[in-house]
Motif scaffolding. Structure first.
Motif, PDB file in Angstrom:
ATOM      1  N   CYS A 160       0.838  -1.210   0.000  1.00 22.27           N
ATOM      2  CA  CYS A 160       0.000   0.000   0.000  1.00 22.27           C
ATOM      3  C   CYS A 160       0.867   1.251   0.000  1.00 22.27           C
ATOM      4  O   CYS A 160       0.599   2.219  -0.725  1.00 22.27           O
TER       5      CYS A 160
ATOM      6  N   CYS B 198      -6.657   4.853   9.045  1.00 20.26           N
ATOM      7  CA  CYS B 198      -7.776   4.305   9.816  1.00 20.26           C
ATOM      8  C   CYS B 198      -7.695   2.783   9.866  1.00 20.26           C
ATOM      9  O   CYS B 198      -7.896   2.166  10.929  1.00 20.26           O
ATOM     10  N   LEU B 199      -7.388   2.159   8.732  1.00 20.70           N
ATOM     11  CA  LEU B 199      -7.268   0.707   8.677  1.00 20.70           C
ATOM     12  C   LEU B 199      -6.150   0.218   9.601  1.00 20.70           C
ATOM     13  O   LEU B 199      -6.314  -0.773  10.335  1.00 20.70           O
TER      14      LEU B 199
ATOM     15  N   PHE C 287      -2.764   8.854   9.395  1.00 21.44           N
ATOM     16  CA  PHE C 287      -4.139   9.299   9.632  1.00 21.44           C
ATOM     17  C   PHE C 287      -4.190  10.799   9.912  1.00 21.44           C
ATOM     18  O   PHE C 287      -5.062  11.514   9.391  1.00 21.44           O
TER      19      PHE C 287
ATOM     20  N   VAL D  54      -6.255   8.952   4.880  1.00 24.76           N
ATOM     21  CA  VAL D  54      -7.268   8.743   5.922  1.00 24.76           C
ATOM     22  C   VAL D  54      -7.683   7.276   5.965  1.00 24.76           C
ATOM     23  O   VAL D  54      -7.756   6.657   7.041  1.00 24.76           O
ATOM     24  N   TYR D  55      -7.917   6.701   4.790  1.00 28.53           N
ATOM     25  CA  TYR D  55      -8.373   5.311   4.726  1.00 28.53           C
ATOM     26  C   TYR D  55      -7.312   4.350   5.268  1.00 28.53           C
ATOM     27  O   TYR D  55      -7.604   3.492   6.119  1.00 28.53           O
ATOM     28  N   LEU D  56      -6.070   4.476   4.774  1.00 28.21           N
ATOM     29  CA  LEU D  56      -5.006   3.565   5.204  1.00 28.21           C
ATOM     30  C   LEU D  56      -4.683   3.762   6.676  1.00 28.21           C
ATOM     31  O   LEU D  56      -4.486   2.786   7.414  1.00 28.21           O
TER      32      LEU D  56
ATOM     33  N   ILE E  66      -7.599  11.530   0.908  1.00 23.50           N
ATOM     34  CA  ILE E  66      -8.495  10.397   1.168  1.00 23.50           C
ATOM     35  C   ILE E  66      -7.743   9.072   1.374  1.00 23.50           C
ATOM     36  O   ILE E  66      -8.034   8.337   2.323  1.00 23.50           O
ATOM     37  N   PRO E  67      -6.758   8.720   0.522  1.00 22.35           N
ATOM     38  CA  PRO E  67      -6.030   7.461   0.757  1.00 22.35           C
ATOM     39  C   PRO E  67      -5.316   7.433   2.106  1.00 22.35           C
ATOM     40  O   PRO E  67      -5.257   6.381   2.757  1.00 22.35           O
TER      41      PRO E  67
END
Length: 207
Positions: free
Chosen positions: A88, A124-125, A152, A120-122, A117-118
C-alpha cells in the motif's frame, strides 16, 4: 532460536525468542525504502531546498518505487500482513506521491482534499488493526502505531481538519517511524552478517 514460517511452512526468518530480535532478515530493501520515505517526508517538510525541489522530490520518489515494490512483493511471501501494508505504501508514498509532486511542479492544480483520502483510509485501517501486531517485538509494534496515527493525522490535515496542528503531529510521528525503522535496519544488517549479537528489536509487550 526459533523460526518464523510462512503459510507454506517454509522457514523465513530466524527469531530469538528470548530477546524478540529478528536475528536474520534477508529482505531489507522494503524496510530501507519505507524508512527513507519517512525521512524524506520529514526533511521536505522542514527544509526548503529552493527552486526545482518539488520536481526533484517527485523524481526521487518514483525512482525508489521499483525497489519498494520488489521488496514488498518478497515480504508478502514471508509476512503477508507487513507485505501487504508495505505494498500500500509503495503506491501511496512512491507512485502516488511522486506523480503528485511532479505534476505540482509542472503547474497542475491538485486538490489536497482528494489527495488526502487514501491517507485517511489507510491510517484508519492501520489503527483498527493495531491489535494484530501486539505479539511483534515492541519496536515493530510501536512503529506500526506511529505510522498508523501519523498517516491518519496527515490525511485529516489534508481534509482541512485542524490542518496546522495535525500536520505537525503527523510529521513528528513519521519522524519516530524513521528513527525506529533505522534501528530495525541496523539490527537486520548485523543479524544477517552475524555481528552485533546484543542488538535486538526488543521483546513483545504482550504474550
Amino acid at each position: 532460536m526459533d523460526q518464523l514460517q510462512n503459510s507454506d511452512n517454509k522457514s523465513v526468518l530466524q527469531v530469538d525468542i528470548r530477546s524478540g530480535a529478528r536475528a536474520v532478515d534477508e529482505m531489507m530493501s522494503d524496510v530501507f525504502v519505507f524508512v527513507l520515505f519517512s525521512w524524506l517526508i520529514i526533511i521536505s517538510a522542514f527544509v526548503d531546498f529552493g527552486p526545482g525541489s518539488t520536481f526533484t522530490w517527485g523524481v526521487l520518489k518514483l525512482s525508489l518505487t521499483g525497489m519498494f515494490f520488489m521488496g514488498a512483493r518478497e515480504r508478502m511471501k514471508a509476512d503477508k500482513l507487513w507485505g501487504n501494508i508495505n505494498m500500500c505504501f509503495v503506491f501511496l508514498f512512491g507512485l502516488f506521491g511522486g506523480v503528485t509532486d511532479i505534476l505540482n511542479a509542472l503547474g497542475f492544480t491538485m486538490n489536497a482534499m482528494v489527495l488526502a483520502i487514501p491517507n485517511v483510509y489507510l491510517g484508519c485501517l492501520m489503527i483498527i488493526c493495531i491489535g494484530a501486531l501486539r505479539k511483534n517485538p515492541w519496536t515493530f509494534f510501536a512503529l506500526w502505531i506511529f505510522a498508523a496515527f501519523g498517516v491518519f493525522a496527515l490525511g485529516l490535515a489534508g481534509l482541512g481538519v485542524m490542518a496546522a496542528t495535525l500536520t505537525l503531529i503527523g510529521q513528528v510521528l513519521l519522524g519516530l517511524v524513521a528513527a525506529l525503522g533505522t534501528w530495525a535496519l541496523i539490527v537486520f544488517i548485523h543479524g544477517y552478517t552475524g555481528t552485533g549479537k546484543k542488538l535486538t528489536l526488543g521483546k513483545p509487550l504482550f504474550k
